[in-house]
Design a protein around this motif. Sequence first.
Motif, PDB file in Angstrom:
ATOM      1  N   GLY A   8       0.841  -1.181   0.000  1.00 52.14           N
ATOM      2  CA  GLY A   8       0.000   0.000   0.000  1.00 52.14           C
ATOM      3  C   GLY A   8       0.873   1.226   0.000  1.00 52.14           C
ATOM      4  N   PRO A   9       0.330   2.409   0.090  1.00 54.40           N
ATOM      5  CA  PRO A   9      -1.086   2.740   0.101  1.00 54.40           C
ATOM      6  C   PRO A   9      -1.711   2.662  -1.296  1.00 54.40           C
ATOM      7  CG  PRO A   9       0.269   4.728   0.160  1.00 54.40           C
ATOM      8  CD  PRO A   9       1.218   3.568   0.185  1.00 54.40           C
ATOM      9  N   PRO A  10      -3.026   2.787  -1.420  1.00 60.65           N
ATOM     10  CA  PRO A  10      -3.958   3.077  -0.329  1.00 60.65           C
ATOM     11  C   PRO A  10      -4.178   1.868   0.568  1.00 60.65           C
ATOM     12  CG  PRO A  10      -5.173   2.700  -2.360  1.00 60.65           C
ATOM     13  CD  PRO A  10      -3.714   2.671  -2.733  1.00 60.65           C
ATOM     14  N   TRP A  11      -4.393   2.166   1.837  1.00 58.42           N
ATOM     15  CA  TRP A  11      -4.630   1.128   2.821  1.00 58.42           C
ATOM     16  C   TRP A  11      -6.109   0.798   2.837  1.00 58.42           C
ATOM     17  CZ3 TRP A  11      -0.222  -0.874   3.787  1.00 58.42           C
ATOM     18  CH2 TRP A  11       0.916  -0.072   3.785  1.00 58.42           C
ATOM     19  N   ARG A  12      -6.411  -0.479   2.669  1.00 56.44           N
ATOM     20  CA  ARG A  12      -7.802  -0.909   2.528  1.00 56.44           C
ATOM     21  C   ARG A  12      -8.153  -1.920   3.610  1.00 56.44           C
ATOM     22  NH1 ARG A  12     -11.362  -0.598  -1.741  1.00 56.44           N
ATOM     23  NH2 ARG A  12      -9.726   0.220  -3.080  1.00 56.44           N
ATOM     24  N   TYR A  13      -9.375  -1.792   4.108  1.00 55.10           N
ATOM     25  CA  TYR A  13      -9.913  -2.751   5.072  1.00 55.10           C
ATOM     26  C   TYR A  13     -11.235  -3.261   4.506  1.00 55.10           C
ATOM     27  CZ  TYR A  13     -11.726  -4.715   9.435  1.00 55.10           C
ATOM     28  OH  TYR A  13     -12.227  -5.565  10.386  1.00 55.10           O
ATOM     29  N   GLY A  14     -11.391  -4.576   4.485  1.00 53.05           N
ATOM     30  CA  GLY A  14     -12.597  -5.154   3.912  1.00 53.05           C
ATOM     31  C   GLY A  14     -12.318  -5.769   2.555  1.00 53.05           C
ATOM     32  N   PRO A  15     -13.341  -6.339   1.929  1.00 50.76           N
ATOM     33  CA  PRO A  15     -13.142  -7.047   0.654  1.00 50.76           C
ATOM     34  C   PRO A  15     -12.628  -6.107  -0.442  1.00 50.76           C
ATOM     35  CG  PRO A  15     -15.308  -7.530   1.597  1.00 50.76           C
ATOM     36  CD  PRO A  15     -14.746  -6.407   2.393  1.00 50.76           C
ATOM     37  N   PRO A  16     -11.497  -6.426  -1.064  1.00 49.44           N
ATOM     38  CA  PRO A  16     -10.973  -5.539  -2.111  1.00 49.44           C
ATOM     39  C   PRO A  16     -11.871  -5.471  -3.331  1.00 49.44           C
ATOM     40  CG  PRO A  16      -9.707  -7.580  -2.000  1.00 49.44           C
ATOM     41  CD  PRO A  16     -10.630  -7.587  -0.831  1.00 49.44           C
ATOM     42  N   GLU A  17     -12.724  -6.504  -3.526  1.00 53.25           N
ATOM     43  CA  GLU A  17     -13.602  -6.505  -4.696  1.00 53.25           C
ATOM     44  C   GLU A  17     -14.964  -5.881  -4.398  1.00 53.25           C
ATOM     45  OE1 GLU A  17     -14.494 -10.093  -2.259  1.00 53.25           O
ATOM     46  OE2 GLU A  17     -12.678  -9.071  -2.966  1.00 53.25           O
ATOM     47  N   ALA A  18     -15.126  -5.285  -3.212  1.00 56.81           N
ATOM     48  CA  ALA A  18     -16.411  -4.695  -2.844  1.00 56.81           C
ATOM     49  C   ALA A  18     -16.830  -3.600  -3.827  1.00 56.81           C
ATOM     50  CB  ALA A  18     -16.322  -4.113  -1.425  1.00 56.81           C
ATOM     51  N   ARG A  19     -18.117  -3.503  -4.061  1.00 56.14           N
ATOM     52  CA  ARG A  19     -18.624  -2.503  -5.015  1.00 56.14           C
ATOM     53  C   ARG A  19     -18.412  -1.084  -4.507  1.00 56.14           C
ATOM     54  NH1 ARG A  19     -24.840  -1.783  -7.424  1.00 56.14           N
ATOM     55  NH2 ARG A  19     -24.508   0.332  -8.235  1.00 56.14           N
ATOM     56  N   PHE A  20     -18.664  -0.882  -3.204  1.00 53.93           N
ATOM     57  CA  PHE A  20     -18.581   0.459  -2.635  1.00 53.93           C
ATOM     58  C   PHE A  20     -17.315   0.617  -1.796  1.00 53.93           C
ATOM     59  CE2 PHE A  20     -23.105  -0.624  -3.008  1.00 53.93           C
ATOM     60  CZ  PHE A  20     -23.536   0.397  -3.838  1.00 53.93           C
ATOM     61  N   GLU A  53     -20.292  -5.656   1.214  1.00 53.52           N
ATOM     62  CA  GLU A  53     -20.319  -4.963  -0.077  1.00 53.52           C
ATOM     63  C   GLU A  53     -19.567  -3.634  -0.034  1.00 53.52           C
ATOM     64  OE1 GLU A  53     -23.964  -3.391   2.113  1.00 53.52           O
ATOM     65  OE2 GLU A  53     -22.739  -5.200   2.029  1.00 53.52           O
ATOM     66  N   VAL A  54     -18.986  -3.323   1.132  1.00 53.01           N
ATOM     67  CA  VAL A  54     -18.296  -2.045   1.317  1.00 53.01           C
ATOM     68  C   VAL A  54     -16.889  -2.296   1.855  1.00 53.01           C
ATOM     69  CG1 VAL A  54     -18.421   0.256   2.346  1.00 53.01           C
ATOM     70  CG2 VAL A  54     -20.534  -1.036   1.932  1.00 53.01           C
ATOM     71  N   SER A  55     -15.915  -1.594   1.322  1.00 55.26           N
ATOM     72  CA  SER A  55     -14.561  -1.609   1.874  1.00 55.26           C
ATOM     73  C   SER A  55     -14.216  -0.208   2.366  1.00 55.26           C
ATOM     74  CB  SER A  55     -13.540  -2.094   0.838  1.00 55.26           C
ATOM     75  OG  SER A  55     -13.434  -1.167  -0.222  1.00 55.26           O
ATOM     76  N   TRP A  56     -13.156  -0.125   3.125  1.00 52.53           N
ATOM     77  CA  TRP A  56     -12.779   1.120   3.808  1.00 52.53           C
ATOM     78  C   TRP A  56     -11.362   1.473   3.405  1.00 52.53           C
ATOM     79  CZ3 TRP A  56     -12.090   0.911   9.858  1.00 52.53           C
ATOM     80  CH2 TRP A  56     -11.809   2.198  10.356  1.00 52.53           C
TER      81      TRP A  56
END
Length: 257
Positions: free
Chosen positions: A63-75, A104-107
Amino acid sequence: MKLPGCARSRAVILLTLPAAAMALGTAAWMFLRPDITAQADARPLHPAEAAPSTPSPPLTPAGPPWRYGPPEARFTVVEYADLECAFCRTYFPVLKRWIDEHPEVSWQWHHLPLAMHEPAATAEARLVECVGESGGHAAFWQAVDWVYAHTRGDGLGLPEGTHYPDLTPAAQQCLASDRPDAVVRAHAAEAARHGVAATPALQLRDRESGKVILLHGPVDGDALLSALDLLASDEESTAESSRPPDMPAASVGDMPR
């Protein structure tokens, strides 16, 4: 003329001796011969005979960007945050729990150290960046959680003598460079382009429609879901939305008073 019995036996023996000797020699050779197959297998292959190896995939930076949650999430919820911001600290576990409940959402995290919280805010941003660089996404979010748990907030920073545990040599090398500063400056410049000047601020992005909504303040779960519904709808959404009507003014975070 018939041979006497003794002479006949001697003749038979003389005739059979060469055949027996040949058979014995063949058996001995079969038993004592070197393992030609094993030698052939042990022989090193010529480079032209070796099977082509599959190249390893290139290493990609954590990273970055630093992601939390499913990387393939729509939102995607892009949070602009300050590690010295008291509202950001309170909102951090709330948003994390909401993301865990909505696959369905990542951060995604973007740094926005506020001038009123310097130099502690940038020092902490550099720290979590370098921990993430050396340890990956999980290490980054763990470092953010650690900073929020230990900082005094409002620009006071970490108590004197408080150091991040088990800081790796790679992270220390990163802290001695200007790499984390470049990331923090890039995030702050992006926030300025989007009109973000306070923390926390959330930019909601829809990968399918390309729509974006900007929300100010620690937005609650119901308001986030309403914003996602708006992004997913066929209606045209505005590029920026002010804080939800039911959000009290005191919850706006470090908005200018």
